[in-house]
Design a protein around this motif. Sequence first.
Motif, PDB file in Angstrom:
ATOM      1  N   SER A 290       0.853  -1.187   0.000  1.00 39.56           N
ATOM      2  CA  SER A 290       0.000   0.000   0.000  1.00 39.56           C
ATOM      3  C   SER A 290       0.884   1.230   0.000  1.00 39.56           C
ATOM      4  N   PRO A 291       0.416   2.354  -0.567  1.00 42.01           N
ATOM      5  CA  PRO A 291       1.227   3.583  -0.545  1.00 42.01           C
ATOM      6  C   PRO A 291       1.641   3.979   0.869  1.00 42.01           C
ATOM      7  N   ALA A 292       0.712   3.834   1.829  1.00 43.45           N
ATOM      8  CA  ALA A 292       1.034   4.207   3.211  1.00 43.45           C
ATOM      9  C   ALA A 292       2.087   3.272   3.798  1.00 43.45           C
ATOM     10  N   GLY A 293       1.961   1.971   3.517  1.00 44.15           N
ATOM     11  CA  GLY A 293       2.930   1.000   4.038  1.00 44.15           C
ATOM     12  C   GLY A 293       4.318   1.212   3.443  1.00 44.15           C
ATOM     13  N   LEU A 294       4.353   1.520   2.142  1.00 40.92           N
ATOM     14  CA  LEU A 294       5.619   1.772   1.464  1.00 40.92           C
ATOM     15  C   LEU A 294       6.269   3.032   2.031  1.00 40.92           C
ATOM     16  N   ALA A 295       5.461   4.090   2.198  1.00 39.43           N
ATOM     17  CA  ALA A 295       5.993   5.345   2.743  1.00 39.43           C
ATOM     18  C   ALA A 295       6.522   5.133   4.157  1.00 39.43           C
ATOM     19  N   GLN A 296       5.794   4.355   4.972  1.00 42.41           N
ATOM     20  CA  GLN A 296       6.232   4.093   6.340  1.00 42.41           C
ATOM     21  C   GLN A 296       7.567   3.346   6.360  1.00 42.41           C
ATOM     22  N   MET A 297       7.711   2.350   5.483  1.00 41.52           N
ATOM     23  CA  MET A 297       8.939   1.555   5.442  1.00 41.52           C
ATOM     24  C   MET A 297      10.129   2.395   4.972  1.00 41.52           C
ATOM     25  N   ILE A 298       9.912   3.210   3.951  1.00 45.84           N
ATOM     26  CA  ILE A 298      11.023   3.963   3.355  1.00 45.84           C
ATOM     27  C   ILE A 298      11.389   5.186   4.182  1.00 45.84           C
ATOM     28  N   LEU A 299      10.407   6.000   4.537  1.00 46.41           N
ATOM     29  CA  LEU A 299      10.706   7.264   5.210  1.00 46.41           C
ATOM     30  C   LEU A 299      11.148   7.076   6.656  1.00 46.41           C
ATOM     31  N   SER A 300      10.965   5.857   7.205  1.00 42.74           N
ATOM     32  CA  SER A 300      11.452   5.587   8.558  1.00 42.74           C
ATOM     33  C   SER A 300      12.946   5.280   8.575  1.00 42.74           C
ATOM     34  N   LEU A 301      13.531   5.044   7.385  1.00 41.46           N
ATOM     35  CA  LEU A 301      14.974   4.813   7.309  1.00 41.46           C
ATOM     36  C   LEU A 301      15.715   6.105   7.648  1.00 41.46           C
ATOM     37  N   GLY A 302      16.774   5.998   8.423  1.00 38.71           N
ATOM     38  CA  GLY A 302      17.478   7.171   8.942  1.00 38.71           C
ATOM     39  C   GLY A 302      17.980   8.122   7.878  1.00 38.71           C
ATOM     40  N   CYS A 303      18.343   7.598   6.704  1.00 37.23           N
ATOM     41  CA  CYS A 303      18.884   8.447   5.626  1.00 37.23           C
ATOM     42  C   CYS A 303      17.844   9.404   5.055  1.00 37.23           C
ATOM     43  N   PHE A 304      16.554   9.097   5.279  1.00 35.61           N
ATOM     44  CA  PHE A 304      15.485   9.891   4.657  1.00 35.61           C
ATOM     45  C   PHE A 304      14.693  10.702   5.674  1.00 35.61           C
ATOM     46  N   LYS A 305      15.274  10.927   6.865  1.00 42.34           N
ATOM     47  CA  LYS A 305      14.532  11.618   7.922  1.00 42.34           C
ATOM     48  C   LYS A 305      14.246  13.087   7.580  1.00 42.34           C
ATOM     49  N   ASN A 306      15.021  13.654   6.640  1.00 38.10           N
ATOM     50  CA  ASN A 306      14.804  15.059   6.262  1.00 38.10           C
ATOM     51  C   ASN A 306      13.892  15.216   5.047  1.00 38.10           C
ATOM     52  N   ILE A 307      13.403  14.112   4.506  1.00 38.28           N
ATOM     53  CA  ILE A 307      12.547  14.186   3.321  1.00 38.28           C
ATOM     54  C   ILE A 307      11.074  14.190   3.757  1.00 38.28           C
ATOM     55  N   PRO A 308      10.334  15.250   3.468  1.00 36.19           N
ATOM     56  CA  PRO A 308       8.926  15.325   3.887  1.00 36.19           C
ATOM     57  C   PRO A 308       8.039  14.384   3.075  1.00 36.19           C
ATOM     58  N   GLN A 309       6.918  14.024   3.653  1.00 38.20           N
ATOM     59  CA  GLN A 309       5.981  13.115   2.978  1.00 38.20           C
ATOM     60  C   GLN A 309       5.517  13.678   1.640  1.00 38.20           C
ATOM     61  N   GLU A 310       5.406  15.008   1.548  1.00 37.74           N
ATOM     62  CA  GLU A 310       4.935  15.618   0.304  1.00 37.74           C
ATOM     63  C   GLU A 310       5.925  15.345  -0.833  1.00 37.74           C
ATOM     64  N   ASP A 311       7.215  15.389  -0.532  1.00 32.57           N
ATOM     65  CA  ASP A 311       8.226  15.081  -1.552  1.00 32.57           C
ATOM     66  C   ASP A 311       8.100  13.634  -2.012  1.00 32.57           C
ATOM     67  N   TYR A 312       7.853  12.738  -1.051  1.00 32.91           N
ATOM     68  CA  TYR A 312       7.745  11.316  -1.408  1.00 32.91           C
ATOM     69  C   TYR A 312       6.475  11.060  -2.217  1.00 32.91           C
ATOM     70  N   ARG A 313       5.421  11.760  -1.845  1.00 29.10           N
ATOM     71  CA  ARG A 313       4.164  11.639  -2.597  1.00 29.10           C
ATOM     72  C   ARG A 313       4.375  12.108  -4.038  1.00 29.10           C
ATOM     73  N   GLN A 314       5.140  13.201  -4.202  1.00 30.28           N
ATOM     74  CA  GLN A 314       5.438  13.729  -5.534  1.00 30.28           C
ATOM     75  C   GLN A 314       6.274  12.727  -6.339  1.00 30.28           C
ATOM     76  N   LEU A 315       7.251  12.090  -5.689  1.00 25.95           N
ATOM     77  CA  LEU A 315       8.081  11.101  -6.365  1.00 25.95           C
ATOM     78  C   LEU A 315       7.242   9.898  -6.813  1.00 25.95           C
ATOM     79  N   LEU A 316       6.409   9.380  -5.927  1.00 24.67           N
ATOM     80  CA  LEU A 316       5.585   8.215  -6.276  1.00 24.67           C
ATOM     81  C   LEU A 316       4.638   8.536  -7.428  1.00 24.67           C
ATOM     82  N   SER A 317       4.045   9.720  -7.387  1.00 21.44           N
ATOM     83  CA  SER A 317       3.137  10.133  -8.458  1.00 21.44           C
ATOM     84  C   SER A 317       3.874  10.191  -9.798  1.00 21.44           C
ATOM     85  N   HIS A 318       5.093  10.724  -9.770  1.00 22.89           N
ATOM     86  CA  HIS A 318       5.899  10.816 -10.989  1.00 22.89           C
ATOM     87  C   HIS A 318       6.279   9.422 -11.493  1.00 22.89           C
TER      88      HIS A 318
END
Length: 577
Positions: A290-318
């Motif tokens: 699910s988009p929410a499950g994928l976002a939770q798994m990826i954005l919880s990684l320490g390397c991506f702590k500065n990336i906002p959900q809106e940026d990730y939503r934009q990337l997935l949409s693209h």
Amino acid sequence: VHYFMRDVRGLQLLCVLERIKQLPGVNPRRIGLSATLGDVSLAQKWLNTGTGRECAAPIIEEGKKRVRLHIERFVNYADERDLVERDGSGNVVSVSSGGDMGEREHYEYLFKQTLDKKTIIFTNSREETEFVMAHLREIALKNKAPDVYRVHHGNVSALLRENTEDEMKSADEKIVTGATVTLELGIDIGSLDQAVQVGAPLNVSSFAQRLGRCGRRGQIPQLLFTFVESIRINSADILGPINWEFIRTIAIIELYTKEHWIEPIPPQKHAYNLLYHQTMSCLKSNGEMSPAGLAQMILSLGCFKNIPQEDYRQLLSHLIDIDQIQRTEHGGLIIGREGEKVVNSHKFLTVFLAPEYLLVKDENRTIGTVDKVYPVGVRFALAGMAWETVDVNVKSKVIFVKRVPGISVVDWDVDFNAELHTVLVRKIRSVLKTDEEYLYLSERCKERLTEIQYIARNSGILDNLVTSLSGKKYAVFPWVGTRQLMTLHYALLHRRIKSKLPWITCVYLEVIFSGTKEELEDIIAKILHSDLDLYDLPLPDKVQIDGKYNEFIPLELLRKQFIEDYLDFEGLKNAFR
């Protein structure tokens, strides 16, 4: 660990370690090793990423260490006979046969200095390494000396590199190896008698690594620097006689040996390339998510702590728009048809840029790789030897060659990127401004330093922000690092003033301006005192931090990454406070 901290591969490693930790539910211990860290706390913070632990860093006081350093200089008085052309960073641009007196004297000097000494000769480009070692081999042949000359860089075949490493470990053979960054790190090559640096090291960190290669097993580190200058008298070019590479070397030595300073790690807070890679990797491993499950798994990684959900939503949409991923009828996400082509390739495992190479073979023996086709009959250099193309299989990307005598050249389209830190640039200014004596300089180098100091002091560049070069051309010397200098470049462009960095390690901007020196200084002062919004700058689409997967990232996010992780307006302003 310091190498991983500076590279996208380090971020990938952190992501993989975190994902491995999640699988069995254990938190394995991480141990990082480094002999050349400036700020240990940065390494601690990096190792802590995603662990929830506090890293312990035992600091060992080694006391004062002795170092043997020497810088020697050679001069080409250029004429129409034969030349080695170099750019502002000292890299070879073009070569004609024979070489000038300075070049020949330089190679003879290197031959004598490395005779019967186990040595690494470091250069800053693969072309230069090939060229230097080919000359040493030719001199050895003329003097009936043994052929102990080897080449070690990323385009030499693994087998030949391993053979060189084995030979260098041997206590019996005094092998002389030309290398780039491949022998800076990690590889055990036993004890060395000395290291040689042709030209300036790229930065303080690189110097520390190269010095460290020859100070092991109780030996006193011994590093020899050599420079070859082509003197061209041009009275109209007031800065032309300044050898910035030479001055940078002195600054680097002073910063490391006396101030124990090494460049800090630049920020990588918006690693969108790695964000794409880990997104595709998770979908490849887990199947539909699910988009929410994928976002939770990826954005919880320490390397991506500065990336906002809106940026990730934009990337997935693209990624959905370009068929890298696709939505299922249940609303989940899976890898799309175009994405399958990417993740099913063995090249997907790496996150660093790797050019397309052609294999070079002598019958069935692999010599190495090149990045362009050399037609039949054309000669080129590789692995310290000259080769002539006898056949080309374009489909299989293989060039078949035979070995030939003599010296040839080779060039690669992409070599090393370098940038200067503000602390280093300020030290360069200090070397030009003060009369301190540097005991490691040869007499010729001391004379050259005095000449350069005289030119710099009389040109006004040490005390004036703007110096007139000719007509409408000015040099702007804010004495800041490359990132801050490029920020000023785009800020001037925002005001329709054209400027350029003459070469990648240049310490000033060359500006074309129809007004006076005072008017340009006033414009720069207004920029520095303004609340400049970097997002308003006129950045071309091609201006982005290099990344293997940039083609899959929205341009808006690539622009944001360049602004947030590369440009530094605050650093520019702080330099003037």
